[in-house]
Design a protein around this motif. Structure first.
Motif, mmCIF file in Angstrom:
data_model
loop_
_atom_site.group_PDB
_atom_site.id
_atom_site.type_symbol
_atom_site.label_atom_id
_atom_site.label_comp_id
_atom_site.label_asym_id
_atom_site.label_seq_id
_atom_site.Cartn_x
_atom_site.Cartn_y
_atom_site.Cartn_z
ATOM 1 N N ASP A 69 -4.143 13.662 -10.208
ATOM 2 C CA ASP A 69 -4.210 12.319 -10.760
ATOM 3 C C ASP A 69 -3.077 11.518 -10.147
ATOM 4 O O ASP A 69 -2.087 12.083 -9.679
ATOM 5 N N ALA A 70 -3.209 10.206 -10.153
ATOM 6 C CA ALA A 70 -2.158 9.349 -9.617
ATOM 7 C C ALA A 70 -1.944 8.167 -10.545
ATOM 8 O O ALA A 70 -2.792 7.839 -11.381
ATOM 9 N N SER A 71 -0.779 7.529 -10.370
ATOM 10 C CA SER A 71 -0.445 6.378 -11.201
ATOM 11 C C SER A 71 0.401 5.411 -10.403
ATOM 12 O O SER A 71 1.360 5.826 -9.735
ATOM 13 N N ARG A 72 0.064 4.116 -10.472
ATOM 14 C CA ARG A 72 0.861 3.080 -9.789
ATOM 15 C C ARG A 72 1.093 1.958 -10.792
ATOM 16 O O ARG A 72 0.394 0.959 -10.808
ATOM 17 N N GLU A 73 2.123 2.116 -11.600
ATOM 18 C CA GLU A 73 2.417 1.142 -12.650
ATOM 19 C C GLU A 73 3.274 -0.002 -12.132
ATOM 20 O O GLU A 73 3.327 -1.072 -12.746
ATOM 21 N N LYS A 74 3.987 0.233 -11.039
ATOM 22 C CA LYS A 74 4.800 -0.819 -10.434
ATOM 23 C C LYS A 74 4.530 -0.833 -8.935
ATOM 24 O O LYS A 74 4.131 0.176 -8.362
ATOM 25 N N LYS A 75 4.777 -1.950 -8.304
ATOM 26 C CA LYS A 75 4.552 -2.052 -6.866
ATOM 27 C C LYS A 75 5.414 -1.046 -6.114
ATOM 28 O O LYS A 75 5.003 -0.504 -5.099
ATOM 29 N N SER A 76 6.604 -0.778 -6.618
ATOM 30 C CA SER A 76 7.550 0.056 -5.885
ATOM 31 C C SER A 76 7.382 1.554 -6.128
ATOM 32 O O SER A 76 8.023 2.342 -5.447
ATOM 33 N N THR A 115 0.818 -1.205 0.000
ATOM 34 C CA THR A 115 0.000 0.000 0.000
ATOM 35 C C THR A 115 0.856 1.260 0.000
ATOM 36 O O THR A 115 1.814 1.369 0.762
ATOM 37 N N MET A 116 0.473 2.197 -0.852
ATOM 38 C CA MET A 116 1.177 3.476 -0.913
ATOM 39 C C MET A 116 0.172 4.615 -0.877
ATOM 40 O O MET A 116 -0.988 4.450 -1.287
ATOM 41 N N TYR A 117 0.618 5.758 -0.365
ATOM 42 C CA TYR A 117 -0.262 6.903 -0.123
ATOM 43 C C TYR A 117 0.408 8.199 -0.584
ATOM 44 O O TYR A 117 1.637 8.323 -0.528
ATOM 45 N N TRP A 118 -0.425 9.155 -0.951
ATOM 46 C CA TRP A 118 0.017 10.539 -1.134
ATOM 47 C C TRP A 118 -0.798 11.416 -0.191
ATOM 48 O O TRP A 118 -2.033 11.403 -0.205
ATOM 49 N N TYR A 119 -0.064 12.187 0.625
ATOM 50 C CA TYR A 119 -0.671 13.151 1.524
ATOM 51 C C TYR A 119 -0.204 14.555 1.147
ATOM 52 O O TYR A 119 0.919 14.755 0.691
ATOM 53 N N ARG A 120 -1.062 15.509 1.421
ATOM 54 C CA ARG A 120 -0.688 16.907 1.295
ATOM 55 C C ARG A 120 -0.609 17.509 2.694
ATOM 56 O O ARG A 120 -1.502 17.304 3.531
ATOM 57 N N TYR A 172 -4.573 6.883 -2.525
ATOM 58 C CA TYR A 172 -3.826 5.742 -2.064
ATOM 59 C C TYR A 172 -4.008 4.589 -3.046
ATOM 60 O O TYR A 172 -4.912 4.613 -3.896
ATOM 61 N N SER A 173 -3.116 3.604 -2.912
ATOM 62 C CA SER A 173 -3.122 2.479 -3.836
ATOM 63 C C SER A 173 -2.850 1.204 -3.045
ATOM 64 O O SER A 173 -1.865 1.119 -2.316
ATOM 65 N N ILE A 174 -3.725 0.233 -3.182
ATOM 66 C CA ILE A 174 -3.617 -1.010 -2.419
ATOM 67 C C ILE A 174 -2.630 -1.968 -3.059
ATOM 68 O O ILE A 174 -1.983 -2.772 -2.388
ATOM 69 N N THR A 175 -2.503 -1.892 -4.359
ATOM 70 C CA THR A 175 -1.578 -2.753 -5.088
ATOM 71 C C THR A 175 -1.287 -2.116 -6.441
ATOM 72 O O THR A 175 -1.891 -1.093 -6.801
ATOM 73 N N GLU A 176 -0.412 -2.754 -7.184
ATOM 74 C CA GLU A 176 -0.056 -2.256 -8.508
ATOM 75 C C GLU A 176 -1.318 -2.056 -9.349
ATOM 76 O O GLU A 176 -2.218 -2.888 -9.340
ATOM 77 N N ASN A 177 -1.376 -0.901 -10.022
ATOM 78 C CA ASN A 177 -2.479 -0.538 -10.917
ATOM 79 C C ASN A 177 -3.796 -0.245 -10.204
ATOM 80 O O ASN A 177 -4.818 -0.030 -10.863
#
Lengths: 114, 112
Positions: free
Chosen positions: A65-72, A31-36, A48-53
């Protein structure tokens, strides 16, 4: 241990410009997040993103907008920078999204819009 | 409504003095509760967290926090502060998966 790397550290943009912030983590977290972070306002969740894509909107997603093309990696785009905007954008990750999980933060990208 | 209130925006103490940073939360059940610290130009780092069990939780760098259900509070304490403790401290609660609600933070200034 691991680390979260945010680039760039400082970002200066013009009003109306599209700006992209990048985040990389080597924890192998799902899981990854963006906070302001605004002075005196605490942290507010943008995406936030629970997994890739996967992408999930937070309370402050409008204008981003956000993008999660890879897990890392997890990127955030400011779709149209607002004049005189100043904020710090913090990326974070956690092993899962379960409530007790610790969030690990990067050192932030400081945005100034002229 | 779920919320976290840190009533003190700024706290100034002398080195060696004791410290209490206040945190009140609003949530219908017992949430996961956290204290994070942010040093200048860095991200947040976890100090300690609580969900159940002993209401006094020990954290890093000799910080501890006490949970009170009756007062809906989770105050952070330290017996003797050092100048290097100067930072911004955030109280947070997690009512469910993927959601963390942060307080506005308390700026701690330790006078050497």
């Amino acid at each position: 241990g691991g680390i979260i790397t945010q680039t760039p550290k400082f970002l200066i943009g013009q009003e109306g410009q599209k700006l992209t912030l990048k985040c990389q983590q080597n924890f192998n977290h799902d899981t990854m997040y963006w906070y302001r972070q605004d002075s005196g306002k605490g942290l507010r969740l943008i995406y936030y993103s629970i997994t890739e894509n996967d992408l999930q909107k937070g309370d402050l997603s409008e204008g981003y907008d956000a993008s999660r093309e890879k897990k890392s990696s997890f990127s955030l785009t400011v779709t149209s920078a607002q004049k005189n905007e100043m904020a710090v954008f913090l990326c974070a990750s956690s092993s899962t999204g379960v409530g007790a999980e610790t969030l690990y933060f990067g050192s932030g990208t400081r945005l100034t819009v002229l | 409504a779920q919320s976290v209130t840190q009533p003190d925006a700024r706290v100034t103490v002398s080195e060696g003095a004791s410290l209490q940073l206040r945190c009140k939360y609003s949530y219908s059940a017992t949430p996961y509760l956290f204290w994070y610290v942010q040093y200048p130009r860095q991200g947040l780092q976890l100090l300690l967290k609580y969900y159940s069990g002993d209401p006094v939780v020990q954290g890093v760098n000799s910080f501890e926090a006490e949970f009170s259900k009756s007062n809906s509070s989770f105050h952070l304490q330290k017996a003797s502060v050092h100048w290097s403790d100067s930072a911004v401290y955030f109280c947070a609660l997690s009512p469910n998966a993927y959601k963390v609600i942060f307080g506005k933070g308390t700026h701690l200034h330790v006078l050497p």
